[in-house]
Scaffold this motif. Structure first.
Motif, short mmCIF file in Angstrom:
data_model
loop_
_atom_site.label_atom_id
_atom_site.label_comp_id
_atom_site.label_asym_id
_atom_site.label_seq_id
_atom_site.Cartn_x
_atom_site.Cartn_y
_atom_site.Cartn_z
N THR A 192 0.82 -1.22 0.00
CA THR A 192 0.00 0.00 0.00
C THR A 192 0.86 1.27 0.00
OG1 THR A 192 -0.09 -0.06 2.40
CG2 THR A 192 -1.93 -1.08 1.23
N MET A 193 2.16 1.10 0.13
CA MET A 193 3.02 2.29 0.13
C MET A 193 3.32 2.71 -1.31
SD MET A 193 5.60 1.40 3.20
CE MET A 193 5.10 1.49 4.90
N THR A 194 3.65 3.97 -1.45
CA THR A 194 3.79 4.53 -2.80
C THR A 194 5.21 5.01 -3.07
OG1 THR A 194 1.49 5.24 -2.72
CG2 THR A 194 2.87 6.31 -4.35
N ILE A 195 5.67 4.69 -4.27
CA ILE A 195 6.98 5.15 -4.72
C ILE A 195 6.76 6.03 -5.96
CG2 ILE A 195 9.17 4.40 -5.79
CD1 ILE A 195 8.98 3.84 -2.80
N GLY A 196 7.42 7.16 -6.01
CA GLY A 196 7.28 8.07 -7.15
C GLY A 196 8.41 7.87 -8.14
N VAL A 197 8.09 8.07 -9.40
CA VAL A 197 9.11 7.93 -10.44
C VAL A 197 8.73 8.79 -11.64
CG1 VAL A 197 8.01 5.90 -11.53
CG2 VAL A 197 10.48 6.18 -11.70
N VAL A 198 9.74 9.24 -12.39
CA VAL A 198 9.44 9.97 -13.63
C VAL A 198 9.03 8.96 -14.69
CG1 VAL A 198 10.34 11.46 -15.44
CG2 VAL A 198 11.08 11.79 -13.10
N GLN B 5 6.70 0.26 -14.50
CA GLN B 5 6.25 -0.58 -13.37
C GLN B 5 7.28 -1.68 -13.11
OE1 GLN B 5 2.87 -0.23 -11.88
NE2 GLN B 5 3.74 -1.53 -10.29
N SER B 6 7.74 -2.29 -14.20
CA SER B 6 8.71 -3.37 -14.08
C SER B 6 10.05 -2.82 -13.55
CB SER B 6 8.86 -4.02 -15.46
OG SER B 6 10.09 -4.61 -15.60
N PHE B 7 10.43 -1.62 -14.04
CA PHE B 7 11.68 -0.98 -13.61
C PHE B 7 11.66 -0.72 -12.10
CE2 PHE B 7 13.61 3.30 -12.82
CZ PHE B 7 14.93 2.99 -13.06
N VAL B 8 10.57 -0.17 -11.61
CA VAL B 8 10.48 0.13 -10.18
C VAL B 8 10.46 -1.18 -9.38
CG1 VAL B 8 9.07 1.18 -8.35
CG2 VAL B 8 9.36 2.35 -10.52
N GLY B 9 9.74 -2.19 -9.89
CA GLY B 9 9.70 -3.48 -9.21
C GLY B 9 11.10 -4.08 -9.08
N THR B 10 11.88 -3.98 -10.15
CA THR B 10 13.24 -4.51 -10.12
C THR B 10 14.11 -3.70 -9.15
OG1 THR B 10 12.95 -5.00 -12.45
CG2 THR B 10 15.18 -5.18 -11.61
N ALA C 98 5.19 -2.45 -5.71
CA ALA C 98 4.74 -1.31 -4.90
C ALA C 98 3.78 -0.49 -5.73
CB ALA C 98 5.93 -0.44 -4.50
N LYS C 99 3.02 0.37 -5.05
CA LYS C 99 2.18 1.32 -5.79
C LYS C 99 3.12 2.37 -6.37
CE LYS C 99 -1.73 3.07 -4.15
NZ LYS C 99 -2.71 3.56 -3.15
N VAL C 100 2.95 2.65 -7.63
CA VAL C 100 3.85 3.61 -8.27
C VAL C 100 3.06 4.84 -8.68
CG1 VAL C 100 5.48 4.00 -10.15
CG2 VAL C 100 5.29 1.72 -9.14
N LYS C 101 3.59 5.99 -8.33
CA LYS C 101 2.97 7.25 -8.76
C LYS C 101 3.91 7.88 -9.78
CE LYS C 101 0.08 9.24 -5.77
NZ LYS C 101 -1.17 9.08 -6.49
N TYR C 102 3.34 8.20 -10.94
CA TYR C 102 4.18 8.71 -12.03
C TYR C 102 4.08 10.23 -12.13
CZ TYR C 102 3.88 3.84 -13.45
OH TYR C 102 3.94 2.48 -13.47
#
Lengths: 221, 324
Positions: A108-114, A123-128, A134-138
């Motif tokens: 349920t936690m969120t990670i931000g990425v460009v 999504q795959s990049f952040v997972g790796t 994780a929940k990803v916010k773009y």
């Protein structure tokens, strides 16, 4: 005497550039176009604009932040940029006050990425990067990662280590980092068919003329 | 009545034509908005992000829209999620939702480009949104990064009571960024005199810059001409504004304009739609909203040079656009 009529060939090239930089794309375009010869350079500030236009216009070459398998369909990588000394791009998880241990992140936690590639790739990049889902916010621009931390909309944001100085110069919040294990290219140049000498030269020139655009890099074919 | 039915039929037809893409397993999204360039930009950006998963129907309305028209569109499209752009869309959708039985599951909605969106979506069920007002902390941090921390330490704000929650929320965010907000709340009755007094009072406290709220009552032409402009000019105080025209040199008011980035706003909304889809069409935190994350910045170059002596090169590398 017979006159041989030859078709008029044009050797001009189009190079489309997308790199998630902290510099403004219009400024980068002005500077690089002045020294790009007959290569027409178009610099985009957002991946969605870049990918839409590139898919329609099919430029001769593209420069983007990507790994070899992640360039647009129909293009192959002819040149890659690494950090000076042949080092790969390193990434960190940036947060406020407390370093974020990726192992402690819950679903349920969120990670931000460009958003610098398709959502699937990101999504795959952040997972790796963090070793779990994780929940990803773009966000569309590097600078927009800071509001995610300011407004506590993300526990941490993924940034290239080379961008850390930008965030520290912009914000007085207590920004801390956690190194991430995955590394990658800084950027690649890809073409539709084989090497494109002119665009590759312009890519090299771009990093010389505008050192702040991608930071310090070295290109390899 | 006959007129209304014809209008309803045309709207329904329009939705069907725009939204029809053949039989597919895609989800359905209904966008309700008014016409205009900024709305188009948000729509295009959102559509790019969502079109692989959604059939998108675009309902363009004007002020004559009624809850019955919304109802007709909801019935014909049967969307899983609704996007509401601007206050007219939100308020009419709210009236439509109020006509539904209490025990019916409400279609989730994402509201954006609406003034004070928190208040606008109050009482709407299964609803979330994105604010249209640029947070003061975002504008202030951007101003500081152009002119330096030595020159931008505090921001003065004169506002009416409607802006108090927004200002108070930003006060804490600004504190985290070591920027002090020095504020004066004024009443609704004697705005002209109160504004002048409050503005002079703030300036006497040595604020580094002034943030001008997008509040029509404070931005009448007489107040702009007789209060804002002369006081700021006399005291050489930079002003952060939220209206593009205000930062034009010929207007002689704002130093720095911070505006919504509409393309990024569309991406942000698309991201919320994906979150709602991943949560079985339920808004996780009903009524909660997000601030806009991305901004478009414009610097008044002649005024910035006069106040801070900034070079053209530094100015153009710091903002999205220069006004000169």
């Amino acid at each position: 005497m017979a006159t041989l009529s030859l078709p008029a060939y044009s050797f001009a090239e189009n190079l489309y550039v997308y790199y998630p930089s902290t510099l403004k794309p219009n400024i980068v375009q002005q500077k690089i176009q002045a020294s790009a010869g007959d290569v027409t350079v178009t610099v985009f500030g957002k991946y969605s604009d870049f990918s839409m236009k590139a898919a329609t216009d099919k430029p001769d070459a593209i420069l983007l932040k990507a790994e070899k398998t992640q360039v647009l369909a129909g293009y192959s990588v002819v040149q890659s940029a690494l950090r000076t000394g042949g080092q790969p791009e390193k990434y960190v998880l940036l947060s406020v006050d407390k370093p974020v241990d990726p192992a402690s992140l819950t679903a349920t936690m969120t990670i931000g990425v460009v958003d610098y590639n398709s959502r699937e790739v990101m999504q795959s990049f952040v997972g790796t990067m963090i070793g779990k889902t994780a929940k990803v916010k773009y966000v569309t621009k590097v600078e927009d990662l800071l509001p995610l931390l300011t407004f506590q909309m993300a526990q941490g944001v993924v940034i290239a280590e080379s961008d850390l100085a930008f965030f520290k110069s912009k914000s007085t919040q207590n920004l801390v980092t956690t190194p991430l294990k995955v590394t990658g290219n800084v950027a690649v140049v890809a073409t539709k068919g084989g090497a494109s000498g002119k665009s590759m030269q312009v890519a090299k020139k771009l990093t010389e003329v505008m050192p702040g655009f991608m930071g310090s890099v070295q290109w390899k074919n | 009545m006959e007129k209304l039915n014809i209008k309803q039929m045309i709207m329904t037809l329009l939705i069907l034509v725009v939204g029809f893409t053949g039989l597919s397993a895609k989800q359905k999204l209904l966008m309700i908005r008014t016409a205009g360039e900024n709305f188009e930009e948000v729509k295009n950006s959102m559509s790019y992000e969502l079109e692989s998963d959604f059939d998108i129907s675009d309902l363009v309305i004007d002020k004559s829209v009624t809850p019955e028209m919304i109802s007709a569109s909801m019935n014909s499209v049967a969307p899983q999620v609704v996007i509401l752009m601007n206050n007219t869309s939100v308020s009419t959708f709210k009236k439509y939702q109020a006509t539904l039985p209490a025990d019916v599951a409400k279609v989730p909605s994402v509201s954006l480009m609406a003034i004070l969106v928190n208040a606008a979506i109050d009482e709407l069920e299964n609803a979330t949104g994105i604010g249209y007002e640029i947070p003061i902390v975002t504008s202030s941090v951007n101003l500081r990064s152009i002119f330096g921390a030595e020159k931008i330490k505090s921001i003065g704000i004169v506002h009416r009571i409607g802006f108090t929650p927004f200002v108070d929320e930003n006060r804490n965010f600004c504190k985290n960024e070591n920027i002090e907000l020095v504020t004066k709340e004024i009443g609704n009755d004697n705005v002209d005199a109160d504004l002048e007094k409050a503005l002079n009072d703030l300036i006497s406290k040595g604020v580094s810059a002034v943030w001008i709220p997008n509040d029509n009552k404070l931005l009448t032409m007489p107040l702009l001409t007789n209060v804002w402009k002369p006081i700021l000019k006399k005291n050489k105080i930079p002003a952060i504004v939220g209206i593009k025209n205000f930062v034009e040199p010929k207007f002689d008011l704002g130093t720095f304009a911070v505006l919504p980035d509409h393309s990024a706003l569309g991406s942000q909304a698309a991201s919320i739609v994906n979150d709602i889809m991943g949560n079985n069409w339920l808004v996780e935190n009903n009524g909660a909203t997000q601030p806009p994350l991305s901004v478009y910045t414009i610097l008044n170059l002649p005024l910035s040079q006069e106040l801070f002596g900034i070079s053209r090169e530094d100015a153009e590398s710091s903002v999205d656009n220069l006004s000169e």
